[in-house]
Design a protein around this motif. Structure first.
Motif, PDB file in Angstrom:
ATOM      1  N   GLY A   1       0.804  -1.226   0.000  1.00 38.86           N
ATOM      2  CA  GLY A   1       0.000   0.000   0.000  1.00 38.86           C
ATOM      3  C   GLY A   1       0.829   1.264   0.000  1.00 38.86           C
ATOM      4  O   GLY A   1       0.397   2.316   0.478  1.00 38.86           O
ATOM      5  N   LEU A   2       2.038   1.176  -0.566  1.00 37.02           N
ATOM      6  CA  LEU A   2       2.973   2.299  -0.490  1.00 37.02           C
ATOM      7  C   LEU A   2       2.505   3.456  -1.382  1.00 37.02           C
ATOM      8  O   LEU A   2       2.260   3.269  -2.579  1.00 37.02           O
ATOM      9  N   SER A   3       2.375   4.634  -0.797  1.00 35.73           N
ATOM     10  CA  SER A   3       1.968   5.815  -1.572  1.00 35.73           C
ATOM     11  C   SER A   3       2.830   6.999  -1.188  1.00 35.73           C
ATOM     12  O   SER A   3       3.269   7.114  -0.041  1.00 35.73           O
ATOM     13  N   LYS A   4       3.086   7.848  -2.166  1.00 26.92           N
ATOM     14  CA  LYS A   4       3.813   9.090  -1.880  1.00 26.92           C
ATOM     15  C   LYS A   4       3.118  10.221  -2.605  1.00 26.92           C
ATOM     16  O   LYS A   4       2.805  10.142  -3.790  1.00 26.92           O
TER      17      LYS A   4
ATOM     18  N   ASP B   1      -0.466   3.355  -4.011  1.00 29.97           N
ATOM     19  CA  ASP B   1      -0.848   2.021  -3.556  1.00 29.97           C
ATOM     20  C   ASP B   1       0.030   0.936  -4.163  1.00 29.97           C
ATOM     21  O   ASP B   1      -0.454   0.031  -4.840  1.00 29.97           O
ATOM     22  N   CYS B   2       1.319   1.034  -3.940  1.00 29.19           N
ATOM     23  CA  CYS B   2       2.246   0.117  -4.571  1.00 29.19           C
ATOM     24  C   CYS B   2       2.513  -1.066  -3.641  1.00 29.19           C
ATOM     25  O   CYS B   2       3.005  -0.892  -2.536  1.00 29.19           O
TER      26      CYS B   2
ATOM     27  N   GLY C   1       1.425   3.627   3.816  1.00 29.00           N
ATOM     28  CA  GLY C   1       1.942   2.320   3.417  1.00 29.00           C
ATOM     29  C   GLY C   1       3.287   2.022   4.046  1.00 29.00           C
ATOM     30  O   GLY C   1       3.835   2.820   4.802  1.00 29.00           O
ATOM     31  N   LYS C   2       3.793   0.826   3.723  1.00 27.36           N
ATOM     32  CA  LYS C   2       5.026   0.355   4.347  1.00 27.36           C
ATOM     33  C   LYS C   2       6.011  -0.077   3.286  1.00 27.36           C
ATOM     34  O   LYS C   2       5.618  -0.539   2.220  1.00 27.36           O
TER      35      LYS C   2
ATOM     36  N   ARG D   1       1.345   4.036 -10.790  1.00 25.70           N
ATOM     37  CA  ARG D   1       0.868   2.722 -10.345  1.00 25.70           C
ATOM     38  C   ARG D   1       1.686   1.602 -10.965  1.00 25.70           C
ATOM     39  O   ARG D   1       2.146   1.706 -12.094  1.00 25.70           O
ATOM     40  N   VAL D   2       1.813   0.505 -10.223  1.00 25.55           N
ATOM     41  CA  VAL D   2       2.492  -0.683 -10.744  1.00 25.55           C
ATOM     42  C   VAL D   2       1.522  -1.401 -11.678  1.00 25.55           C
ATOM     43  O   VAL D   2       0.399  -1.727 -11.300  1.00 25.55           O
TER      44      VAL D   2
END
Lengths: 343, 345, 299
Positions: free
Chosen positions: C9-12, C22-23, C59-60, C207-208
């Motif tokens: 859920g990684l977001s920047k 949301d990666c 996210g983490k 996005r991925v």
């Protein structure tokens, strides 16, 4: 090209304008207070001999209070302005373009390199000169009551001589020359060193050296000083010093109100400076006997000075010299950019 | 990290060392000659002959003229300006150069945490700033020592109203330059961290430090310790100026109070209340300044003076140094926190 | 095998601009991973998050099982070369090696000096006077010689000439084999990645879109040509990546785990470059679809 120069310079213009505005307000407020003090001192309406006393009182009063601080702060600002202009406007002007590589972009527009450098140097150099002169005019306007009182006092114990340093460089048109010189010095340093921060440091050091050396070793000789010799006067005696190496130094006040005293010496009848030996009376008897014994030495007071009347000649000379130096540096920059690579 | 910090700082360190060396050489030559003059004037033995006042004032008169005064002015100006220059050229670019060239990305991906990176940078160069200021101040203080002793000995006969306690000299001698240098350096780093571009950060540093240096001696330093008020007989005080103005107004100012710092002065009665009118028909127009002064004294006019006594010089030096060191520590902590916790890019 | 980089859920976000959305990724170790995407897709953001130069908005992210840049031990395990290959302009090549030696406990000086000699760099030359390619090689040398477990490279080959590029990738592949080094590198030049990478991530518009081992990706994507058809009528396990239609014929890029059995379709394998281009030119997906790549990645 003019548009680009203006666009790149906009931030500095805004900061400078804001500073000038704040300073103008501060000077206006304190200047009105000073004008009030001046009117209350009676100087505005005095006649004859009372003016001298009123003027001395006024200046003594100024010297104690906030006005003295503002007076000197104004002088500091006028002196600092060219150095700051040289550092912050001059040094980065071309060094930033080299560091960021943007000169490649600028030089590949349909504007010749010569035009690029001439417009940059011309416009911002002009801004530098205008800024410095505005500052000088503002602070001189503020200080005009002090200068009027100093000339009315006809006494040099006040040590306010407009032709002497440090006051000279903060007035008249001289700041224009300093600003133009400091600016082109900064540009030249940036062009040769090619890195902004070292160029700024070199500009500061170089300009500070010139400002220290100039009034001490160059300016006194721009016009040959007036030399005067007069019999030593015990009435104007202001220094008697006896050293234990068989030395004695005596000095008279130089009574040249408003002049810049360069040297002031007591000489013996044979023309040699008097350095002793101390008279017997001065070693063992009272002040009166000592003074009388000094009178019997038949000393003369020899002074060299620049009279107050040369103020504007010096101003024009100095401004012209610094403007010529600035033009020479600017021409060098233009030549360098035309004939050398920047990378 | 130490190595990189030193390697990056080397040009600045060399430049500073060169300036200090030149200053030291000039001050040494001139200082020895000034100390020689002090000795040959006979001041060291003056107590035996009870002529300290006149010898010391003669010495001051001589030291005030010519090259000594000029050199003192230049050297003091260098010590006064040094913190501002340190803040601009050492402080402001410390972080901004790394941001502008992107090199912090390189440095932060070595095996050194950014806590250590910013900590070592702040610590080492902060120490270097303080050391440079201390050395410069020490040299000027040593040079001016004979003048300061003569000011004390000359007392009310002193020909000058300037001493080591008056603002310009106070800030350029003793230990306060160390505090200023630490503060200016931390201020420069803070400006850099917040503005993130070198040249504007340098301008901000200069402006902010100049503002502090302008405000401090005028509005803050006089109140660090409550000043002393004294009402003195006219014969016992060194007057800086006196006279009468239109409408019988009276003006009187105290010039110096030993090696103390005069904050304000005025003519007063025995109770210390302000006298603004010339009493008893005294006038400078009738008998000259000497007679006028005698007339004022006869009519009970005294000089009221508010000052900081010379004995407080070192107390003020320590207070002010401590205050600026604390300010510097606060700013440095902010930079440490901000750089290590927040992204730079 | 453990993951070298794991995010969920990684977001920047920079102000109002979403740089990474949301990666969720898991890159296994022992791979040379290529991160591709158009300019501004979020590649640099993802890599900067991985080395701790940026903090995520939400996210983490874990790298080699630890928080990025959380300690000097963690820093020692990850080598990074930033996009514009920053070097200290006033420091010489030799100074940079000293810098590396002073600031990294695991510094391999022999390796660093050998590389500098091989590259023909003059140790006394100032980094500020070198070409962009030489600076990139210097920065890479610093990153390799600290002996990291994971090497992260942001557009490392953009400023290299073709010969240097090939040598660089060669060195990289050797290093992965010898040192058990994992690599994550970004590029927008698929042809270069094709030579070196065995794992691929496609990032488009923050996005991925695609993540997986190259062999597997190539094996599950088919270029199909057949009679014009209705997209709704295609088998359920076909995921259509791109489709173009003429009056009589349809050309589809389809992802499917099974074989293409329908004889109506002529099935061909697709090259990596075409595959990536197809994903990059795909319109922004519906939210439901974004789960697919992450599922793929976690498999």
């Amino acid at each position: 090209m003019i548009w680009l120069t203006w666009r790149q310079f906009r931030a500095q213009t805004i900061v400078t304008a804001a500073f000038l505005a704040v300073l103008a307000v501060a000077l206006l407020v304190t200047g009105l207070n000073l004008a009030h003090l001046y009117n209350a001192s009676g100087l505005a309406t005095c006649h004859g001999s009372s003016c001298g006393t009123f003027a001395s009182n006024f200046i003594s009063e100024v010297k104690g209070g906030l006005s003295e601080k503002v007076f000197y702060a104004g002088i500091y600002i006028v002196y600092a302005a060219p150095a700051i202009i040289g550092m912050f406007w001059g040094a980065p002007l071309i060094a930033r373009e080299i560091e960021a590589g943007t000169f490649r972009l600028a030089w590949n527009q349909s504007v010749s390199r010569s035009r690029w450098v001439v417009v940059k140097l011309g416009l911002i150099g002009l801004a530098a000169m205008v800024t410095a002169e505005l500052l000088a005019l503002l602070t001189s306007w503020w200080a005009s009551p002090v200068y009027q009182a100093a000339s009315a006092a006809r006494s040099d114990s006040l040590s306010i001589a407009r032709i002497a340093p440090p006051l000279f460089g903060a007035q008249g048109v001289a700041p224009i020359g300093y600003a133009a010189f400091a600016f082109t010095l900064g540009v030249t340093a940036g062009l040769l060193i090619r890195r902004t921060i070292p160029a700024m440091a070199v500009t500061l050091a170089g300009f500070a050296l010139v400002q220290i050396a100039w009034p001490n070793w160059v300016r006194p000789h721009l016009m040959s000083p007036v030399r005067e010799s007069a019999p030593f006067s015990i009435g104007r005696l202001d220094e008697v010093m006896i050293g234990n190496g068989n030395q004695m130094i005596v000095g008279d006040t130089a009574s040249k109100p408003g002049a810049w005293i360069l040297t002031n010496q007591a000489v013996k009848p044979d023309g040699q400076p008097f350095t002793g030996p101390p008279t017997h009376a001065c070693l063992s008897q009272g002040m009166q006997a000592c003074n009388a014994s000094i009178a019997r030495l038949h000393l003369r007071q020899v002074i060299a000075y620049q009279p107050a009347s040369r103020f504007w000649s010096f101003q024009l000379y100095e401004t012209a010299i610094f403007l010529v130096l600035a033009v020479a540096l600017a021409a060098f920059c233009a030549w360098w950019i035309r004939h050398r690579r920047l990378t | 990290m130490m190595w990189l910090t030193w390697r990056q700082f080397r040009p600045q360190a060399i430049a500073a060392a060169a300036v200090l060396a030149v200053l030291a050489a000039v001050l040494l030559v001139s200082g020895l000659s000034l100390a020689h003059l002090y000795t040959t004037t006979g001041i060291p033995a003056c107590h035996a002959h009870h002529d300290c006042e006149s010898l010391a004032s003669g010495f001051l008169m001589h030291a005030r003229s010519g090259s000594y005064d000029r050199l003192h002015g230049i050297a003091a100006a260098i010590v006064l300006l040094a913190p501002a220059v340190i803040g601009m050229f050492w402080g402001a670019p410390l972080i901004t150069r790394e941001i502008e060239t992107g090199t912090f990305r390189l440095a932060w991906n070595q095996s050194v945490s950014r806590y250590r990176w910013i900590g070592v940078k702040l610590g080492l160069i902060g120490l270097a700033s303080m050391a440079a200021a201390a050395v410069a101040s020490l040299m000027v203080t040593w040079w001016a020592a004979p003048i300061n002793r003569a000011v004390v000995l000359a007392g009310s006969a002193s020909p000058t109203t300037v001493n080591r306690f008056t603002p310009a000299a106070f800030a350029a001698s003793g230990i306060v330059p160390v505090g200023y240098a630490a503060f200016a350096f931390a201020l420069g780093v803070t400006a850099g961290v917040l503005v993130r571009r070198t040249v504007p950060a340098m301008a901000v540093t200069l402006a902010a430090f100049a503002a502090v240096q302008l405000a401090w001696p005028n509005w803050i330093r006089p109140h660090l310790i409550a000043p002393v008020h004294a009402v003195l007989a006219l014969g016992k005080v060194s007057l800086g100026g006196f006279g009468d103005g239109p409408g019988n107004s009276l003006f009187l100012a105290v010039g110096s109070k030993g090696d103390g710092w005069i904050l304000s002065s005025h003519a007063a009665n025995a109770a210390g209340q302000v006298i603004s009118r010339v009493p008893g028909g005294c006038s400078t127009q009738t008998g000259g300044p000497g007679a006028f002064l005698a007339c004022l004294a006869r009519n009970g006019v005294r000089a009221a003076v508010t000052y900081q006594p010379g004995s407080r010089y070192w107390t003020f030096q320590w207070y002010e140094t401590a205050i600026f060191l604390v300010l510097a520590a606060v700013l440095a902590t902010f930079c440490y926190w901000r750089v290590s916790r927040r992204a730079l890019a | 095998m453990t993951a070298v980089l794991e995010s969920s859920g990684l977001s920047k976000r920079y102000g109002r601009r979403q740089a990474l959305t949301d990666c969720t990724l898991s890159i296994p170790s022992g791979h040379v991973t290529g991160l591709v995407g158009p300019n501004g897709a979020g590649k640099t953001t993802l890599l900067n998050l991985a080395v701790g130069l940026l903090q995520p908005t939400s996210g983490k992210i874990e790298v080699l099982g630890g928080q990025p840049a959380s300690s000097s031990e963690q820093l020692a395990r990850v080598g990074f070369v930033a996009q514009d290959t920053p070097t200290y302009g006033g420091l010489s090549v030799a100074d940079h090696l000293k810098l590396g030696a002073h600031m990294n406990p695991g510094w391999d000086n022999e390796l660093a000096e050998r590389r500098i000699t091989q590259l023909g760099l003059d140790p006394a030359q100032k980094a500020g006077k070198m070409s962009g390619g030489q600076r990139a090689q210097l920065a890479l040398t610093l990153a390799v010689a600290k002996r990291p477990e994971l090497l992260i490279l942001d557009e490392p080959i953009a400023s290299l000439d073709p010969l240097a590029r090939r040598e660089f990738l060669q060195v990289l592949m050797e290093a992965t084999a010898e040192q058990e080094l994992s690599v994550v590198m970004s590029s927008h030049l698929v042809s270069d990645l094709e030579r070196a990478c065995d794992y691929l991530i496609v990032l488009v518009a923050s996005r991925v879109r695609l993540a997986g081992e190259v062999d597997q990706l190539l094996a599950t994507h088919w270029q199909l040509t057949g009679p014009r058809c209705d997209p709704a009528a295609l088998p359920d396990d076909w995921q259509v990546i791109s489709a173009s239609h003429t009056d009589r014929q349809s050309t589809l890029l389809v992802r499917t785990s099974g074989p293409v059995a329908d004889p109506a379709w002529a099935a061909d394998h697709i090259g990596l470059e075409d595959l990536v281009l197809a994903y990059m030119s795909q319109p922004a997906p519906q939210p439901a679809r974004t789960a697919t790549p992450s599922m793929e990645a976690q498999r």
